[in-house]
Design a protein around this motif. Structure first.
Motif, short mmCIF file in Angstrom:
data_model
loop_
_atom_site.label_atom_id
_atom_site.label_comp_id
_atom_site.label_asym_id
_atom_site.label_seq_id
_atom_site.Cartn_x
_atom_site.Cartn_y
_atom_site.Cartn_z
N ILE A 78 61.06 -52.84 82.31
CA ILE A 78 61.48 -51.57 81.83
C ILE A 78 61.42 -51.45 80.28
N ILE A 79 61.96 -52.22 79.71
CA ILE A 79 61.74 -52.46 78.22
C ILE A 79 60.32 -52.71 77.83
N ARG A 80 59.74 -53.43 78.50
CA ARG A 80 58.18 -53.71 78.25
C ARG A 80 57.40 -52.48 78.60
N ARG A 81 57.65 -51.52 79.44
CA ARG A 81 57.36 -50.40 79.54
C ARG A 81 57.55 -49.32 78.50
N LEU A 82 58.67 -49.53 77.96
CA LEU A 82 58.95 -48.76 76.71
C LEU A 82 58.19 -49.21 75.40
N MET A 83 57.87 -50.51 75.49
CA MET A 83 57.32 -51.09 74.40
C MET A 83 55.68 -50.78 74.28
N TRP A 84 55.34 -50.53 75.67
CA TRP A 84 53.75 -50.14 75.94
C TRP A 84 53.78 -48.77 75.24
N MET A 85 54.75 -47.93 75.71
CA MET A 85 54.59 -46.31 75.21
C MET A 85 54.56 -46.18 73.79
N LEU A 86 55.25 -47.25 73.23
CA LEU A 86 55.11 -47.12 71.85
C LEU A 86 54.09 -47.64 70.98
N ASN A 87 53.13 -48.40 71.85
CA ASN A 87 52.02 -48.80 71.30
C ASN A 87 50.99 -47.87 71.30
N GLU A 88 50.25 -47.97 70.06
CA GLU A 88 49.26 -46.76 69.69
C GLU A 88 48.01 -46.84 70.89
N GLU A 89 47.72 -48.01 71.65
CA GLU A 89 46.95 -48.22 72.58
C GLU A 89 47.31 -47.67 73.89
#
Length: 148
Positions: A78-89
């Motif tokens: 779940i946290i990695r999902r949030l990190m992906w959502m914060l990624n410009e890519e």
């Protein structure tokens, strides 16, 4: 809690966030299956009503802590999902995600120990050479405010 189908559960979560005061909403959301409501809460980070958004963020932290206590690897996903959502890519501006990320770390010491340095790296300007360089710096001021 009765067994609810996904659409019914989503409606219950939204109704709870829209109608209940914060502490009652948290207590109600905690009774729902955590792994099923977490996505609905992330979706509610974008709700048109600011109070609903903030209740969703607050509930998210409690729900992720519950998941972390039962299955830490699921919470990491779940946290990695949030990190992906914060990624410009990722192609999106993840409104409410920094705040939800912070709530999850507030409630879970394990997640805080693992992800706090990454979280801080979102506001660490790579031009500042006093510490390590981070490639996570968020240049969008509203996202920076969310992290702070």
């Amino acid at each position: 809690m009765p067994n609810l189908y996904q659409p019914q559960l989503k409606k219950r979560v939204l109704k709870t966030l829209e109608e209940d005061p914060l502490f009652k909403a948290i207590e109600t959301i905690k009774t729902f299956p955590s792994s099923k409501v977490v996505s609905f809460l992330i979706g509610a980070f974008l709700h048109k009503d600011e109070m609903v958004r903030w209740k969703a963020i607050a509930c998210f932290g409690v729900v992720v802590k519950k998941i972390a206590d039962q299955d830490i690897e699921r919470a990491r996903v779940i946290i990695r999902r949030l990190m992906w959502m914060l990624n410009e890519e990722s192609g999106s501006m993840a409104w409410g995600v920094p705040e939800g990320f912070a709530e999850a770390m507030f409630y879970s010491e394990v997640l805080r120990k693992e992800y706090l340095s990454i979280y801080v790296s979102y506001i660490w300007d790579p031009k500042d050479e006093r510490k390590y360089k981070a490639d996570n710096y968020l240049e969008f001021p509203p996202a920076q405010r969310g992290i702070i």
